[in-house]
Write a protein that holds these residues in place. Structure first.
Motif, PDB file in Angstrom:
ATOM      1  N   ALA A 423       2.571  -7.706  -3.326  1.00  0.00           N
ATOM      2  CA  ALA A 423       1.306  -7.018  -3.044  1.00  0.00           C
ATOM      3  C   ALA A 423       1.406  -6.182  -1.775  1.00  0.00           C
ATOM      4  CB  ALA A 423       0.184  -8.048  -2.911  1.00  0.00           C
ATOM      5  N   LEU A 424       2.157  -6.681  -0.818  1.00  0.00           N
ATOM      6  CA  LEU A 424       2.273  -6.006   0.475  1.00  0.00           C
ATOM      7  C   LEU A 424       3.200  -4.800   0.417  1.00  0.00           C
ATOM      8  CD1 LEU A 424       1.068  -6.673   3.310  1.00  0.00           C
ATOM      9  CD2 LEU A 424       3.255  -7.775   3.842  1.00  0.00           C
ATOM     10  N   LEU A 425       4.309  -4.929  -0.335  1.00  0.00           N
ATOM     11  CA  LEU A 425       5.357  -3.906  -0.297  1.00  0.00           C
ATOM     12  C   LEU A 425       5.581  -3.186  -1.618  1.00  0.00           C
ATOM     13  CD1 LEU A 425       7.953  -6.029   1.715  1.00  0.00           C
ATOM     14  CD2 LEU A 425       6.380  -4.322   2.634  1.00  0.00           C
ATOM     15  N   GLY A 426       5.059  -3.742  -2.709  1.00  0.00           N
ATOM     16  CA  GLY A 426       5.276  -3.131  -4.010  1.00  0.00           C
ATOM     17  C   GLY A 426       4.428  -1.891  -4.219  1.00  0.00           C
ATOM     18  N   LYS A 427       4.699  -1.178  -5.320  1.00  0.00           N
ATOM     19  CA  LYS A 427       4.024   0.092  -5.587  1.00  0.00           C
ATOM     20  C   LYS A 427       2.972   0.005  -6.690  1.00  0.00           C
ATOM     21  CE  LYS A 427       6.593   2.370  -2.651  1.00  0.00           C
ATOM     22  NZ  LYS A 427       6.010   2.935  -1.428  1.00  0.00           N
ATOM     23  N   THR A 428       3.215  -0.850  -7.675  1.00  0.00           N
ATOM     24  CA  THR A 428       2.359  -0.821  -8.861  1.00  0.00           C
ATOM     25  C   THR A 428       1.045  -1.554  -8.659  1.00  0.00           C
ATOM     26  OG1 THR A 428       2.257  -1.345 -11.221  1.00  0.00           O
ATOM     27  CG2 THR A 428       3.400  -2.907  -9.816  1.00  0.00           C
ATOM     28  N   LYS A 429       0.026  -1.100  -9.395  1.00  0.00           N
ATOM     29  CA  LYS A 429      -1.250  -1.805  -9.433  1.00  0.00           C
ATOM     30  C   LYS A 429      -1.560  -2.322 -10.832  1.00  0.00           C
ATOM     31  CE  LYS A 429      -3.526   0.521  -5.556  1.00  0.00           C
ATOM     32  NZ  LYS A 429      -4.723   1.261  -5.099  1.00  0.00           N
ATOM     33  N   THR A 430      -0.628  -2.163 -11.759  1.00  0.00           N
ATOM     34  CA  THR A 430      -0.819  -2.673 -13.112  1.00  0.00           C
ATOM     35  C   THR A 430      -0.449  -4.145 -13.158  1.00  0.00           C
ATOM     36  OG1 THR A 430       1.423  -2.047 -13.760  1.00  0.00           O
ATOM     37  CG2 THR A 430      -0.323  -0.419 -14.098  1.00  0.00           C
ATOM     38  N   ASN A 431      -0.860  -4.835 -14.212  1.00  0.00           N
ATOM     39  CA  ASN A 431      -0.701  -6.280 -14.292  1.00  0.00           C
ATOM     40  C   ASN A 431       0.658  -6.737 -14.804  1.00  0.00           C
ATOM     41  OD1 ASN A 431      -3.189  -7.003 -13.261  1.00  0.00           O
ATOM     42  ND2 ASN A 431      -4.201  -6.952 -15.252  1.00  0.00           N
TER      43      ASN A 431
END
Length: 498
Positions: A423-431
């Motif tokens: 959540a802190l470093l990733g790019k995607t907002k999909t599940n």
């Protein structure tokens, strides 16, 4: 072995005093915010002592000296990872959570991945706290039963109910201020024990040093790259990940960030609580080594049944009961209980906050009145405390409660840290990426933690130390989620819309 009446009096006065002090905060709170964050007005030094006291459970008070007595200082390497984790916490975690309006640590995960992430993380946290409370209460009762003949279920009930009463009634202010008192008692008890051992030795501290060097009791562990053994590197990396988990996604720590008056005060409390644990944990290892030297000199004073490696954790309580003067031993026994009570009270308070913020407000009543919120916090505290007490009773008879706790903690909490980093470093907002990542990480954790129970066809054919489960599980979640995020990353046009 019978406890002296003076020790019992000192112990009971301490227990009644700490419970009464905690309950007094019931009359000082007026809102749910007072219960959850103390109204954001708690001083940095008290919050720091509370963080420290949460670190030092009764498990630490008994097992660290036992570890040094039977082996060396390999376990102290865990403490050496704390400054790195504390620096990351002060630099990134404290500002992040201070900016969030919600007191829950898991609201951030919902912002990034949706409600499922918040439900998953908060539910895992609650399960972890139940296992933690049960293990601590049972492991606290076990040596007291062996040494003084006290009934294990009665010790669990007596200690558990005392903590439940003041944690449920007084909220986080009661937890923090009682933690501060208990942290001071704990340190004083440990220092007193070490000083007495030194004075008991015919040649003083130099004799302890000479015996420790002669028998290689001061080693921090092997520097080899063997991942199947408790080497210096395995313990260091394990400590780093565990401490990042504590500072990054443990609700009890996040509440303390938000209970400080300012962000700067929150940072000070984090440094104080974390760095204070390093010399105190070192003191416990010094006590263990000193006990080893003491019973090398006075070997006749250690019963035969306590001379095996398996009984090392009981040597320190035996010393407390047989060598310390009456009254002083009662105070040190109170310090052991203080270590356990501070950790359990923290678990109760943070769990009640999670139940209110992540479940009741989200799915039962979105905008409850202050009166309803306080009632929910009281009921949730009682429910979690009593359930944790029942878990402690269920531990009675388990062959290795400590190993059972480690296994449960790895399964319940191991996946949350990786999700937090994603959540802190990733790019995607999909599940899809985070869900797939969590499932893969949990599979890795189970594979390492429970490998001996798996069928031969999928059992690992190489040895990994079980402490590495959280390390590889966290890495698997982050890497899987990050790579899948590249595949499922929205188009530039969609990103602009967002």
């Amino acid at each position: 072995m019978k406890i002296h009446s003076l020790d019992l009096i000192v112990f009971l006065i301490y227990m009644l005093g700490i419970v009464g002090f905690g309950v007094s905060f019931y009359f000082r709170k007026n809102s749910a915010a007072d219960f959850v964050t103390g109204g954001g007005k708690l001083p940095a030094w008290a919050l720091g002592m509370s963080i420290f006291a949460t670190y030092v459970s009764s498990i630490s008070f008994l097992t660290l000296p036992g570890s040094a007595l039977q082996g060396n200082w390999n376990g102290f390497v865990f403490s050496l990872s704390i400054p790195v984790a504390a620096f990351i916490a002060v630099r990134y975690f404290v500002p992040l959570y201070r900016k969030l309006q919600n007191p829950s640590a898991y609201a951030f995960l919902e912002e990034r991945f949706g409600p499922w992430a918040r439900i998953y993380a908060s539910s895992c946290y609650l399960l972890t706290q139940l296992a933690r409370m049960g293990a601590i209460l049972y492991l606290l009762a076990l040596p007291m039963h062996v040494l003084f003949g006290w009934n294990i279920p009665l010790i669990v009930l007596f200690t558990g109910l005392g903590v439940v009463v003041y944690a449920a009634m007084g909220g986080i202010s009661a937890v923090v201020w009682t933690d501060a008192v208990q942290g001071i008692v704990l340190i004083a008890g440990a220092v007193g024990c070490f000083v007495l051992i030194v004075f008991q030795m015919p040649e003083g501290i130099t004799q302890i040093w000479d015996i420790a060097r002669r028998d290689s009791k001061l080693s921090l562990g092997s520097l080899s790259s063997d991942l199947g053994q408790s080497t210096f590197w395995v313990v260091l990396v394990y400590g780093l990940f565990i401490n990042l988990q504590n500072f990054g996604i443990d609700q009890s720590y996040i509440q303390r960030y938000k209970s400080a008056k300012t962000e700067q005060e929150a940072k000070k409390s984090t440094w104080l609580g974390s760095l204070l644990y390093i010399p105190v944990s070192l003191l416990f290892f010094v006590i263990g080594t000193s006990l080893y030297a003491y019973y090398q000199v006075f070997s006749d004073s250690l019963p035969l049944e306590l001379q095996s490696i398996e009984q090392a954790d009981k040597v320190f309580p035996h010393f407390i009961a047989t060598v310390l003067p009456p009254g002083i031993s009662g105070l040190v026994i109170a310090a052991i209980f203080a270590a356990g009570m501070s950790t359990v009270s923290t678990s109760i308070n943070s769990s009640a906050t999670v139940i209110l913020e992540d479940h009741f407000k989200k799915y039962i009543q979105p905008n409850p009145s202050q009166n309803i919120q306080i009632k929910v916090l009281h009921v949730a505290s009682l429910a979690m405390g009593i359930t944790g007490l029942l878990v402690g009773l269920a531990f009675n008879g388990v062959e290795s409660a400590l190993e059972a706790w480690w296994a449960l903690a790895s399964i319940f909490s191991g996946g949350i840290l990786g999700l937090f980093f994603l959540a802190l470093l990733g790019k995607t907002k999909t599940n899809v990426p985070p869900i797939a990542a969590v499932l893969s990480g949990l599979a890795v954790i189970a594979w390492i933690s429970l490998g001996e129970f798996l069928p031969d066809t999928i059992r690992p054919n190489f040895t990994l130390h079980k402490n590495l489960a959280i390390v590889f599980g966290t890495m698997a979640i982050f890497m899987m989620g990050f790579l899948l995020g590249l595949v499922f990353n929205p188009s530039k046009r969609e990103e602009k819309v967002i």
